[in-house]
Each structure stands twice: as C-alpha cells, then as structure tokens.
Design an enzyme around this catalytic site. Structure first.
Site, PDB file in Angstrom:
ATOM      1  N   GLU A 374      -3.755  15.914  16.366  1.00  0.00           N
ATOM      2  CA  GLU A 374      -2.413  15.734  15.807  1.00  0.00           C
ATOM      3  C   GLU A 374      -2.247  16.672  14.625  1.00  0.00           C
ATOM      4  O   GLU A 374      -3.130  16.744  13.776  1.00  0.00           O
ATOM      5  CB  GLU A 374      -2.240  14.335  15.220  1.00  0.00           C
ATOM      6  CG  GLU A 374      -2.262  13.219  16.162  1.00  0.00           C
ATOM      7  CD  GLU A 374      -2.329  11.891  15.389  1.00  0.00           C
ATOM      8  OE1 GLU A 374      -2.183  11.883  14.158  1.00  0.00           O
ATOM      9  OE2 GLU A 374      -2.555  10.887  16.056  1.00  0.00           O
ATOM     10  N   HIS A 459      -8.304   3.988  15.253  1.00  0.00           N
ATOM     11  CA  HIS A 459      -8.104   3.613  16.661  1.00  0.00           C
ATOM     12  C   HIS A 459      -9.284   2.817  17.212  1.00  0.00           C
ATOM     13  O   HIS A 459      -9.933   3.258  18.168  1.00  0.00           O
ATOM     14  CB  HIS A 459      -7.920   4.871  17.517  1.00  0.00           C
ATOM     15  CG  HIS A 459      -6.736   5.703  17.167  1.00  0.00           C
ATOM     16  ND1 HIS A 459      -6.570   7.005  17.609  1.00  0.00           N
ATOM     17  CD2 HIS A 459      -5.633   5.436  16.427  1.00  0.00           C
ATOM     18  CE1 HIS A 459      -5.427   7.497  17.144  1.00  0.00           C
ATOM     19  NE2 HIS A 459      -4.843   6.568  16.419  1.00  0.00           N
ATOM     20  N   ASN A 497      -3.469   8.872  21.398  1.00  0.00           N
ATOM     21  CA  ASN A 497      -3.235   7.692  20.555  1.00  0.00           C
ATOM     22  C   ASN A 497      -3.086   6.459  21.457  1.00  0.00           C
ATOM     23  O   ASN A 497      -2.458   6.529  22.506  1.00  0.00           O
ATOM     24  CB  ASN A 497      -1.967   7.892  19.728  1.00  0.00           C
ATOM     25  CG  ASN A 497      -1.916   9.269  19.101  1.00  0.00           C
ATOM     26  OD1 ASN A 497      -1.869  10.260  19.816  1.00  0.00           O
ATOM     27  ND2 ASN A 497      -1.943   9.343  17.803  1.00  0.00           N
TER      28      ASN A 497
HETATM   29  P1  FAE Z   1      -3.328  -4.958  16.358  1.00  0.00           P
HETATM   30  O1  FAE Z   1      -2.078  -4.200  16.406  1.00  0.00           O
HETATM   31  O2  FAE Z   1      -4.398  -4.547  15.407  1.00  0.00           O
HETATM   32  O3  FAE Z   1      -2.940  -6.485  16.069  1.00  0.00           O
HETATM   33  C1  FAE Z   1      -3.890  -7.485  15.830  1.00  0.00           C
HETATM   34  C2  FAE Z   1      -3.286  -8.515  14.879  1.00  0.00           C
HETATM   35  O4  FAE Z   1      -4.127  -9.660  14.842  1.00  0.00           O
HETATM   36  C3  FAE Z   1      -3.162  -8.032  13.430  1.00  0.00           C
HETATM   37  O5  FAE Z   1      -1.847  -8.249  12.984  1.00  0.00           O
HETATM   38  C4  FAE Z   1      -4.179  -8.886  12.677  1.00  0.00           C
HETATM   39  O6  FAE Z   1      -3.801  -9.152  11.346  1.00  0.00           O
HETATM   40  C5  FAE Z   1      -4.235 -10.137  13.516  1.00  0.00           C
HETATM   41  N1  FAE Z   1      -5.494 -10.883  13.426  1.00  0.00           N
HETATM   42  C6  FAE Z   1      -6.741 -10.392  13.446  1.00  0.00           C
HETATM   43  N2  FAE Z   1      -7.667 -11.395  13.394  1.00  0.00           N
HETATM   44  C7  FAE Z   1      -6.930 -12.568  13.349  1.00  0.00           C
HETATM   45  C8  FAE Z   1      -7.310 -13.944  13.295  1.00  0.00           C
HETATM   46  N3  FAE Z   1      -8.594 -14.333  13.309  1.00  0.00           N
HETATM   47  N4  FAE Z   1      -6.325 -14.862  13.227  1.00  0.00           N
HETATM   48  C9  FAE Z   1      -5.019 -14.473  13.220  1.00  0.00           C
HETATM   49  N5  FAE Z   1      -4.618 -13.163  13.275  1.00  0.00           N
HETATM   50  C10 FAE Z   1      -5.572 -12.233  13.347  1.00  0.00           C
HETATM   51  O7  FAE Z   1      -4.032  -5.039  17.787  1.00  0.00           O
HETATM   52  N6  FAE Z   1      -1.830   4.252  17.538  1.00  0.00           N
HETATM   53  C11 FAE Z   1      -0.982   5.022  18.241  1.00  0.00           C
HETATM   54  O8  FAE Z   1      -0.898   4.896  19.463  1.00  0.00           O
HETATM   55  N7  FAE Z   1      -0.184   5.952  17.592  1.00  0.00           N
HETATM   56  C12 FAE Z   1      -0.254   6.148  16.254  1.00  0.00           C
HETATM   57  O9  FAE Z   1       0.489   6.976  15.700  1.00  0.00           O
HETATM   58  C13 FAE Z   1      -1.182   5.377  15.508  1.00  0.00           C
HETATM   59  N8  FAE Z   1      -1.328   5.578  14.170  1.00  0.00           N
HETATM   60  C14 FAE Z   1      -2.144   4.737  13.458  1.00  0.00           C
HETATM   61  C15 FAE Z   1      -2.215   4.860  12.076  1.00  0.00           C
HETATM   62  C16 FAE Z   1      -2.954   3.962  11.333  1.00  0.00           C
HETATM   63  C17 FAE Z   1      -3.055   4.121   9.841  1.00  0.00           C
HETATM   64  C18 FAE Z   1      -3.627   2.886  11.976  1.00  0.00           C
HETATM   65  C19 FAE Z   1      -4.419   1.865  11.184  1.00  0.00           C
HETATM   66  C20 FAE Z   1      -3.562   2.760  13.354  1.00  0.00           C
HETATM   67  C21 FAE Z   1      -2.842   3.677  14.108  1.00  0.00           C
HETATM   68  N9  FAE Z   1      -2.746   3.561  15.485  1.00  0.00           N
HETATM   69  C22 FAE Z   1      -1.927   4.381  16.196  1.00  0.00           C
HETATM   70  C23 FAE Z   1      -3.521   2.539  16.224  1.00  0.00           C
HETATM   71  C24 FAE Z   1      -2.678   1.348  16.689  1.00  0.00           C
HETATM   72  O10 FAE Z   1      -1.903   0.848  15.613  1.00  0.00           O
HETATM   73  C25 FAE Z   1      -3.623   0.266  17.243  1.00  0.00           C
HETATM   74  O11 FAE Z   1      -4.325   0.833  18.332  1.00  0.00           O
HETATM   75  C26 FAE Z   1      -2.881  -0.969  17.710  1.00  0.00           C
HETATM   76  O12 FAE Z   1      -2.157  -1.557  16.656  1.00  0.00           O
HETATM   77  C27 FAE Z   1      -3.830  -1.992  18.296  1.00  0.00           C
HETATM   78  O13 FAE Z   1      -3.061  -2.997  18.928  1.00  0.00           O
HETATM   79  P2  FAE Z   1      -3.676  -4.407  19.222  1.00  0.00           P
HETATM   80  O14 FAE Z   1      -2.648  -5.224  19.904  1.00  0.00           O
HETATM   81  O15 FAE Z   1      -4.998  -4.249  19.888  1.00  0.00           O
END
Ligand code: FAE
Length: 518
Positions: A374, A459, A497
């Site tokens: 990127e 990621h 991503n």
């Molecule tokens: P996620 O979105 O992490 O959601 C999990 C949720 O569960 C969170 O809100 C937690 O707070 C919650 N949680 C965890 N444990 C518990 C518990 N015990 N009890 C209750 N709640 C809990 O999971 N990906 C892209 O495709 N494009 C991008 O441009 C991109 N940029 C990124 C930039 C940054 C700075 C970061 C950190 C990530 C980025 N990502 C990007 C990655 C993407 O946000 C990530 O792969 C997804 O959010 C993961 O989705 P999930 O549904 O697995």
C-alpha cells in the site's frame, strides 16, 4: 441484500442506544464482538427472525467528547486513542530518529496495541470493531490467489455471490480517477505510482469504504474535514462508512438486535438444560470490572476477532469449560505478512504537506516477489520528502496460541525474526525502486537507524481455522450451537487487506447456518 450508506454524522446516530444485558437473561443468539464477522451474523440472523444480543468489550463511540468530536485525530491523540494505556503506542513511533509517543490518561480508547512476546497486534475496540480504526481499504483478492487464501471454500460461490454481497453491504467505492490526478491531497500517491511504474511494477487503485464524494467536499471546503484532517487510526468523525453506518445500522434497524458495549465475555460452557452459559464482565472506562453477569444462549457466535476468539477458545479448552474442542484450536495464526518501511525522496520530488489519510493505491508484485505494498500517507501536516508503505507479504510463518497456567493468560509464540521473509519480499519492490530513483530507505521512522517496522501487524488472521478447528462453515467441533465467524477462520494470509474476505466468508457461512441449523 444490498446495503448502502452515505457516511453522515446523522447516520452514526441511527445506531440506537444499547441496552446492557441483564444477568439471568436468556437469548436465542449471542454474538461475541461487533466487528465484520459479528455484524454480518447479527444482521442476517435478525433478518431471519432471530433475536440477537451482541456483546462488545469496547465503547459504543456514539457520544462526542468535550471537543464536540467522537474521535480524536492522529495528530493529537488523547485518552480516546488507546485501549487502557498511559502512553501512546504509535505504529510510526519515531520521527527524525526521535520518539514521538506521548502520555495519555488510561481509558477504554479505540485502538488496542496488544503486545505478545514477538509482535504487537493492533485491533479496534468498540461497536464496529476494526472498522472504527482501519483505513477502509476494501480489497477482493485476485481469484488466482484464492485457493491459498481459503483452500476448502468453493471459489465460484465466493466470486459470484459472497464477495459481491460483501462489497455491496460494506459500501465499497473507488476514487474518481480525474480527481486523483488533480488533487493536492493525493500527490504522495501519484509520487508512489510514478516510482512504482518507473521500476516496472503495476500500480493498482484500491477500493475503499470512505465516501469519496464526501472527501471531494472536504477538499472543496464545503464539508467538515476528516480524512483531510489527519483522522484515521483513532476513528473518522465523518466520511468513513464504518460498520456502525452499514451492517450494524441495518441490523439494529430490524429491532431484533441489541448491543451491550463495555461488556467482555470471559466464559462459555454447556448449560445444564441445553444451550450455553455465558459469563460476561461489565467494565467501566478505567477497565475495572463493575459487574459479573451470567446469561444463557441457545447459540453463541465467536466474533471477537482473530486474537479475541483464539484467546477465548484456547482458554476455555484448557481450563475445562469446553474440553472437547479439537487440537486445531489456537493454531494457524499469521500476520498477513505485514511490514512497514519508508523511503527518502529527493528534494525535487516532494510528497506534499497535504495528505489524505485514506490510501487509494498499491504496488502489486505478489506473483513475482510475494509482496503487495500500500502506498500509505504520512499526514503530519508538513513536507517530509518521505514515501511510506505498508506491505502485505506472502510470509509462510504461522504461530500458535497456548494457555499459560502460571500467568492465567494466553500466549502467542510468534518470533520477531519470523518477519524476515516479509522483509525479503518487500525488498523485491523497494530495493529496485531505490536503485531506479537513486534513493535510500528512511531509517528514522521506527527507531534509531531502523529501516523496517517488523514488530507489528494490523491484520491478525487465524487461530480457529476453517475446516480444521471448525467444520467448513465455522461450526466448532464437539459443540453444536457454537460457531466461529470472524478473521480467526482464515489461515493467516489473504494476499491483500483482509476485511472484505472476512465479510464475504461470514456471509457464506451464516447463510448455510441459517438454512440448516435454525
Ligand atoms: P474485529 O473487527 O477485530 O472485531 C472483533 C470485536 O470483538 C472487537 O470490537 C473487539 O473489541 C471485540 N472483542 C474481542 N474480545 C471480546 C470479548 N472477550 N468480549 C466482547 N468483545 C470482544 O474482528 N483491513 C482491511 O481490509 N483494510 C484496511 O484498510 C485495514 N486497515 C487496518 C488498519 C488498522 C490500524 C487496523 C488495526 C486494522 C486494519 N485492517 C484493515 C484489518 C481489519 O480491520 C481487521 O481484519 C478486521 O477488523 C477483523 O474483523 P473481525 O470481524 O475478525
């Protein structure tokens, strides 16, 4: 199935105030986490007539702070920036060789920099999960790479049905090419393109969930700036179609979905009368537990993200709450090959003092060199003469989560040296560009004389891999009614991503689960 959503502040308010779950409650479907997987599950279950309760450890992010804004900017991080830290942990933590992290008050902020022995894993905390903090880059993997991304999944179904459904649901769009060519805000990306192309690498535009029309209005001065005001890592006050504005808004609009923010699931175990007993800790904004609640659920969806779901399952298996989970739980974790670097440009090749925070393009050398880079912004408000990149690489290393009885925590055995293949792959792009341009790597952005940021990932993927820890639709082996539906299903790398793939896989799996298990 299409969901649309123009990103306005008014829409954020469309997410109703959450009613916290009460101890003793019984819910048909309990979803742990409100990121991509959890939001898809909640919406589709609700549309199928099922009452859903979502449990989220982070905050609701629906109330402005004293500055009138919900989220703080990357240029001036305050307590809202980090999850329970007293010092920021900025991914780009040095400038001109000097540390730039600062003190903040301990608070349940939006970005968690979770530290394991060999890697810091960045994750979003709050209603919307990673969608609150990410760059919104919404990339569907090239079809020829899909068999390595999800080997047990039918590619035709994904590319004909579930990727299109996910892209529509997320509100994915692409920058107007004419505007890209003319705006000062993407000079850094045009410089990145020029350097890529002069070295023979394809530059590809990357779709995003940011509202590109809104960004044009920001540039024209007719809308409040967000992407053009340094907002990204700690939330966008406007413009970004986070899950709060798409899937979660649609889910709560059904009237069948309730959300409990600042609630953390700590245990799931079979209940005596069928279904599952779920233990939940309510926390305050200091992170202290204020109540412990016990509820029952007929079905439980683990959607706590790769790290959150893996940690829960590994702990529950090891401590006897879910002993029949199979031996694949905790395995197959990867970092999507993330590695960062910067290049020093010549003084006649400035990248611009004005930089939009939303990346819109990348350098594709995946097939030849195992890297997709990127072209990322450095939106610090003055000319840096630096080009900055986050590379996704085909790093083969995989780590495992395990229960540490002595500390009562889950460890991850990733080692920092395991990033070396990522550095080698990223160098296939940047060594060549540096040779062509007569430039060098920046050594001042991640420490003193440190070229590569090889200590983090944005990621995290894997830990409860599809068709290994679960069946081919995310059903956990040994426990009917327990499902995994987030990034932990994906075995460590998506070649781009990850969130579009996480969303599309969740759409595929929930459709099957609704058709056969309810
Ligand atoms: P996620 O979105 O992490 O959601 C999990 C949720 O569960 C969170 O809100 C937690 O707070 C919650 N949680 C965890 N444990 C518990 C518990 N015990 N009890 C209750 N709640 C809990 O999971 N990906 C892209 O495709 N494009 C991008 O441009 C991109 N940029 C990124 C930039 C940054 C700075 C970061 C950190 C990530 C980025 N990502 C990007 C990655 C993407 O946000 C990530 O792969 C997804 O959010 C993961 O989705 P999930 O549904 O697995």
């Amino acid at each position: 199935m299409a969901l649309t959503g123009r990103a306005t502040a008014a829409q954020a308010a469309a997410v109703p105030a959450a009613g916290p779950i009460a101890t003793g409650a019984h819910v048909p479907a309990l979803v742990i986490g409100t990121g991509y997987g959890g939001s898809v599950a909640a919406l589709r279950l609700a549309q199928a007539g099922v009452d859903v309760h979502m449990i989220e450890m982070g905050m609701a992010w629906d109330t402005p702070g004293s500055d009138g804004k919900i989220f703080c900017s990357t240029l001036n991080p305050d307590q809202r920036s980090y999850w329970l830290r007293t010092t920021t942990k900025q991914p780009l933590n040095y400038f001109l060789g000097f540390p730039i992290d600062k003190s903040i008050s301990r608070y349940t902020g939006i970005l968690d920099a979770e530290e394991f022995s060999g890697i810091t894993v960045y994750q979003g905390r709050g209603v919307g999960g990673g969608s609150l903090v990410n760059g919104g880059m919404a990339v569907t993997p090239k079809r020829e790479n899909f068999s390595t991304v999800l080997p047990s999944v039918n590619a035709d179904e994904m590319y004909n049905t579930y990727y299109p459904r996910a892209n529509a649901g997320l509100g994915v769009g692409t920058i107007d090419p004419a505007w890209f060519e003319s705006t000062a805000w993407y000079q850094y990306a045009r410089v990145g393109r020029k350097h890529a192309q002069r070295s023979g690498f394809p530059f590809v535009f990357v779709p995003d969930v940011y509202d590109w029309d809104y960004m044009k209005q920001e540039a024209a001065g007719t809308a409040t700036k967000s992407a053009l005001a340094g907002e990204i890592l700690y939330g966008n006050n406007y413009g970004k179609k986070s899950l709060q504005k798409t899937y979660i808004a649609q889910a709560t609009a059904t009237g069948k979905v309730t959300i409990s923010p600042l609630h953390k699931v700590t245990s799931v175990a079979p209940a005596a009368g069928g279904g599952y007993t779920v233990v939940i800790e309510q926390i305050n904004t200091n992170g202290d537990t204020t109540a412990t609640k016990t509820v029952t659920a007929d079905k439980v969806f683990f959607a706590a993200g790769s790290v959150g779901t893996s940690k829960l399952l590994v702990k529950l298996k090891a401590t006897g709450a879910l002993p029949n989970l199979n031996g694949e739980v905790g395995k197959g974790w990867g970092d999507n090959g993330n590695v960062m670097c910067g290049r020093a440009n010549h003084l006649w090749d400035p990248t611009g003092a004005q930089q939009a925070t939303i990346p819109c393009g990348g350098i594709d050398n995946w097939t030849a060199g195992g890297a997709f880079a990127e072209v990322a912004p450095l939106p610090i408000g003055f000319e840096t003469f630096a080009s900055f990149y986050l590379s996704i690489t085909n790093n083969p290393n995989r780590a495992q989560f395990s229960w540490n009885a002595a500390t009562g925590k889950v460890d991850l055995n990733w080692q920092t040296v395991w990033k070396q293949p990522s550095i080698t792959m990223a160098k296939t792009i940047f060594d060549k560009i540096n040779t062509t341009e007569g430039t060098i790597y920046r050594t001042d952005l991640f420490g003193v004389y440190k070229i590569w940021n090889d200590q983090l990932t944005y990621h995290p993927l894997g830990g409860a891999v599809l068709n290994k820890a679960t069946d081919n639709y995310g059903r956990l082996t040994g426990y009917p009614g327990l499902y995994v539906i987030d990034g932990s299903l994906i075995p460590g790398n998506t070649s781009v991503n990850p969130f579009v793939t996480i969303t599309a896989l969740a759409e595929r799996n929930i459709e099957k689960i609704i058709a056969t298990d309810l």
